[in-house]
Design an enzyme around this catalytic site. Structure first.
Site, PDB file in Angstrom:
ATOM      1  N   GLU A 115     -25.644  -6.292  73.881  1.00 46.52           N
ATOM      2  CA  GLU A 115     -25.250  -5.683  75.158  1.00 46.52           C
ATOM      3  C   GLU A 115     -25.585  -4.186  75.080  1.00 46.52           C
ATOM      4  OE1 GLU A 115     -20.985  -5.689  76.042  1.00 46.52           O
ATOM      5  OE2 GLU A 115     -21.416  -5.826  78.185  1.00 46.52           O
ATOM      6  N   LYS A 172     -23.842  -9.736  84.488  1.00 46.36           N
ATOM      7  CA  LYS A 172     -22.493 -10.030  83.969  1.00 46.36           C
ATOM      8  C   LYS A 172     -21.581 -10.478  85.111  1.00 46.36           C
ATOM      9  CE  LYS A 172     -19.231  -7.809  80.776  1.00 46.36           C
ATOM     10  NZ  LYS A 172     -19.050  -6.591  79.963  1.00 46.36           N
ATOM     11  N   CYS A 187     -20.813 -10.655  77.102  1.00 47.70           N
ATOM     12  CA  CYS A 187     -19.574 -10.148  76.502  1.00 47.70           C
ATOM     13  C   CYS A 187     -18.301 -10.751  77.120  1.00 47.70           C
ATOM     14  CB  CYS A 187     -19.558  -8.622  76.550  1.00 47.70           C
ATOM     15  SG  CYS A 187     -18.442  -7.945  75.299  1.00 47.70           S
TER      16      CYS A 187
HETATM   17  N1  LIG Z   1     -18.249  -5.246  76.881  1.00 48.63           N
HETATM   18  C1  LIG Z   1     -17.276  -6.096  77.064  1.00 48.63           C
HETATM   19  O1  LIG Z   1     -17.257  -6.867  77.996  1.00 48.63           O
HETATM   20  C2  LIG Z   1     -16.175  -6.038  76.062  1.00 48.63           C
HETATM   21  C3  LIG Z   1     -15.290  -7.253  76.102  1.00 48.63           C
HETATM   22  C4  LIG Z   1     -14.167  -7.164  75.129  1.00 48.63           C
HETATM   23  O2  LIG Z   1     -14.105  -6.295  74.273  1.00 48.63           O
HETATM   24  C5  LIG Z   1     -13.123  -8.171  75.211  1.00 48.63           C
HETATM   25  O3  LIG Z   1     -12.142  -8.049  74.482  1.00 48.63           O
HETATM   26  O4  LIG Z   1     -13.239  -9.112  75.996  1.00 48.63           O
END
Ligand SMILES: NC(=O)CCC(=O)C(=O)O
Length: 311
Positions: free
Chosen positions: A75, A145, A186
């Protein structure tokens, strides 16, 4: 799992080609598996975009030398992670310098690239966007996303992507060497229904560029990867940037690959590094045959369905 294929028969006895379509049933556990070598690049990412791109390109070529056919980046491989940076580093896709660098690297190295994510601008909106490039440098698909990272853990971490970013509105997968691979970014990893729909669509692998942090990383990163792999009986790969303790947002690192039994096959620590892993879909069929939960679901009682378009 039974699938139906159509086979094109061409008769050698006639000058004119006789085309006849027949359908066959076959079991995907009986030999129709596919295998490919993936590289996960846990890159060091900093403030200098040109340096981030040069490093990504260099590591793509190194992965190719190790036999990788599909190379995945983290990412925000081209920019530091943080709402204060998204606008300044954002580019239009596919005409910005980051798209150009990855397109060229994919073509020159002759590999497919899942280009982690980059901040994308389109009209007046910003997205956190994953692009996939084939070995000819064609843009295969784009995943924005779907779930924005908005959390508030007192004494831990507070983050609000939605202050700056707009969420995507579709679920995305692509086909590589006959294997369907689902994409998430993520925080998307936390949403089981999204993963389940990709699995129902025929994905044998889910790939998530991601950057968890020092609060949620140790708690949930590996747990979620193993949960998705075990529940859906498929391969899961997570690709993080390497940790930079001086950064405003400190990434957890620990890129990993989990097999369809839920077993961690390879894992990095927080430093820059590369995972090279052979992905064999035979394992998907093995576990699905031996623990046949996919056939045992009570869809007469519950189900997970799309309520909007697919990408
Ligand atoms: N960049 C993100 O989306 C981080 C996601 C994250 O840390 C989580 O705990 O879920």
């Amino acid at each position: 799992m039974l699938s139906r294929v159509q086979v094109l028969l061409i008769s050698p006895l006639k000058q004119s080609v006789t085309k006849s379509l027949i359908s066959l049933n076959f079991s995907t556990s009986e030999g129709l598996s596919a295998c490919f070598r993936i590289a996960l690049l846990q890159l060091q990412v900093g403030l200098d975009k040109a340096q981030n791109l040069a490093n990504a390109v260099k590591e793509i070529h190194k992965a190719k030398e190790k036999g990788a056919e599909l190379v995945a980046l983290p990412e925000f491989f081209n920019a530091p992670y943080g709402t204060q940076y998204f606008k300044d580093y954002a580019e239009e896709i596919p005409c910005g310098p980051s798209s150009a660098a990855i397109k060229c690297a994919a073509l020159e190295a002759g590999v497919w690239v899942v280009a982690g994510t980059m901040p994308e601008c389109q009209r007046d909106k910003l997205y956190n966007t994953c692009t996939v490039w084939d070995s000819k440098g064609n843009l295969v698909c784009v995943h924005r996303k779907l779930h924005l990272f908005d959390i508030d853990i007192p004494g831990g971490i507070k983050f609000k992507e939605s202050d700056v970013l707009t969420a995507g509105d579709g679920i995305t997968s692509f086909c590589f060497k006959g294997v369907k691979i689902g994409l998430g970014v993520c925080y998307d990893l936390r949403f089981f229904e999204m993963a389940q729909l990709m699995s129902k669509d025929g994905c044998s692998m889910l790939l998530y560029p991601g950057a968890f942090n020092l609060t949620t990383g140790p708690l949930h990163w590996e747990l979620l990867a193993r949960a998705r792999a075990n529940d859906l009986q498929l391969w899961v790969a997570l690709v993080s940037p390497a940790r930079d303790v001086k950064a405003k947002y400190v990434a957890w690192g620990h890129s990993l690959v989990v097999n369809p039994w839920g077993k961690v096959m390879q894992k990095l620590d927080e430093r820059p590094g590369t995972i090279i892993m052979d992905i064999d879909t035979k394992v998907v069929e093995q576990v699905r045959t031996q623990i046949p939960i996919r056939k045992q679901r009570r869809t007469d009682v519950y189900d997970t369905i799309y309520t909007t378009k697919k990408n």
